[in-house]
Design an enzyme around this catalytic site. Structure first.
Site, PDB file in Angstrom:
ATOM      1  CE1 TYR A 142       8.290   3.097  -7.605  1.00 38.96           C
ATOM      2  CE2 TYR A 142       8.911   2.265  -5.447  1.00 38.96           C
ATOM      3  CZ  TYR A 142       8.515   3.311  -6.268  1.00 38.96           C
ATOM      4  OH  TYR A 142       8.349   4.560  -5.724  1.00 38.96           O
ATOM      5  CE  LYS A 193      -6.230   9.049  -7.848  1.00 45.61           C
ATOM      6  NZ  LYS A 193      -6.773  10.236  -7.131  1.00 45.61           N
ATOM      7  CG  ASP A 225      -6.121  12.050  -4.218  1.00 42.84           C
ATOM      8  OD1 ASP A 225      -6.541  11.084  -3.564  1.00 42.84           O
ATOM      9  OD2 ASP A 225      -6.706  12.499  -5.223  1.00 42.84           O
ATOM     10  CG  ASP A 249       9.421   5.166  -2.360  1.00 43.69           C
ATOM     11  OD1 ASP A 249      10.067   5.584  -1.378  1.00 43.69           O
ATOM     12  OD2 ASP A 249       9.880   5.114  -3.513  1.00 43.69           O
ATOM     13  CG  ASP A 253      10.713   9.112   1.600  1.00 45.17           C
ATOM     14  OD1 ASP A 253      11.112   8.381   2.521  1.00 45.17           O
ATOM     15  OD2 ASP A 253      11.181   9.076   0.459  1.00 45.17           O
TER      16      ASP A 253
END
Length: 357
Positions: A142, A193, A225, A249, A253
């Site tokens: 980001y 990852k 994942d 993020d 959620d």
């Protein structure tokens, strides 16, 4: 003790839920012998309307001179047509930067009284959810280099964003997560990852080095994942999760949906300084503003997080959390969680919580 709290009521339902949380803090202070001094701060759409900018310098100074900041919500359709640098959401980003906040703490807890509201299978919901995600807030993709250019491989334009992390950034978020795990159930999962991304390999190496300093904490790595799947398959296995900005993020959620309503969930953003920013995860909901339909619990629990993490008042925080649990167990519901049951107003929910403190 006396504490200064900056109240950023913001837009939409923000003033309603912040006023509810302030009332709960005042009642808690009377019970435990603390004093809370509140200062109203302009930020978001209301600041644009009155001052022409989402985060006036005066507001930043008040927040910096406070012991903590409690925020309701900012934004709404009224300001959607403004250029990006003038949007209400810039106030939130500006506050995080001004206060040096780099760690976002997002709890997800499923109250027994609300198990039927969770989308999870009943046997999974019965096992419970009580976890917290520690999300790195100021680095990663980001904030990395980005842009557009002519592609050398395909026809036309291409866009790129860069994931970047330094050892220092990983160490400071990792330390936050390990210290938090020590105060909870002493279990930490680091999500990355590392099978694909070099930034994740550095993340994993750094976390492994930190883990040696916390032998009491049960630590393990998990690919993102798999983590997304495990949150649905068996969320009860998690205590503390630490991860990068983008992964946090997404996963936070996902976790929030499992609890039945985002109106119930608090969050905080903290750094190395004394001032933390506490806010519910829901938006400004302008469609219900001023109608007494807002659920104040997320903001009230954010105030409890403030007591625990900024003021080191765990007993006082637990009193608020227990009061919320007792009210939900009694069957009281705001419209977002009422279903076919009769709903109560924001004020009625707040008053009942006050009665249990």
């Amino acid at each position: 003790m006396s504490y200064k709290i900056a109240l950023v009521k913001g837009d939409g339902i923000g003033p309603e839920v912040v006023n509810a949380a302030a009332a709960v803090l005042e009642k808690t202070g009377k019970v435990f012998g603390h004093t809370f001094e509140f200062a109203d701060v302009l930020a978001g759409g209301c600041a644009i309307d009155l001052k022409g900018e989402p985060l006036p310098e005066e507001s930043i100074n008040i927040c910096k001179n406070s012991d903590a900041v409690l925020l309701g919500a900012v934004g709404g359709p009224k300001w959607d047509s403004l250029p990006g640098e003038l949007r209400p959401e810039k106030a939130l980003l500006g506050l995080r930067k001004a206060l040096g906040l780099y760690a976002n703490l997002r709890p997800a807890k499923l109250y027994p009284a609300l198990r039927s509201h969770s989308p999870l299978r009943s046997d999974i919901a019965r096992a419970g959810i009580d976890l917290i995600i520690v999300r790195e807030l100021t680095g990663g993709i980001y904030y990395g280099e980005r842009g557009r250019r002519e592609s050398k491989t395909y026809k036309g334009e291409e866009a790129y964003d860069t994931e970047r992390y330094s050892v220092e950034e990983i160490e400071r978020i990792g330390l936050r997560a390990f210290e938090l795990a020590m105060k909870r159930r002493k279990s930490l999962v680091s999500v990355d990852k590392a099978n694909v991304l070099e930034s994740s390999r550095l993340w994993r190496e750094t976390m492994h080095r930190l883990a040696k300093d916390f032998p009491e904490v049960e630590y393990k790595d998990m690919l993102v994942d798999n983590a997304a799947m495990q949150l649905v398959r068996c969320p009860s296995q998690f205590d503390v999760i630490v991860t990068s900005n983008m992964f946090g993020d997404i996963l936070s959620d996902e976790a929030s949906v499992l609890t039945g309503s985002i109106g119930l969930l608090p969050s905080s953003s903290v750094g190395d300084g004394k001032v933390g920013l506490y806010e519910p995860i829901h938006g400004s909901a302008p469609d219900i503003a001023g109608q007494g339909k807002a659920n104040p619990i997320g903001t009230i629990l954010s105030a409890a997080m403030m007591l625990r993490y900024s003021f080191d008042l765990p007993l006082e925080a637990k009193r608020i959390e227990d009061a919320v649990g007792a009210v939900l167990k009694s069957g009281l519901r705001t419209p977002d969680i009422a279903g076919k049951e009769e709903a109560v107003t924001t004020e009625q929910m707040t008053n009942r919580i006050l009665g249990f403190i």
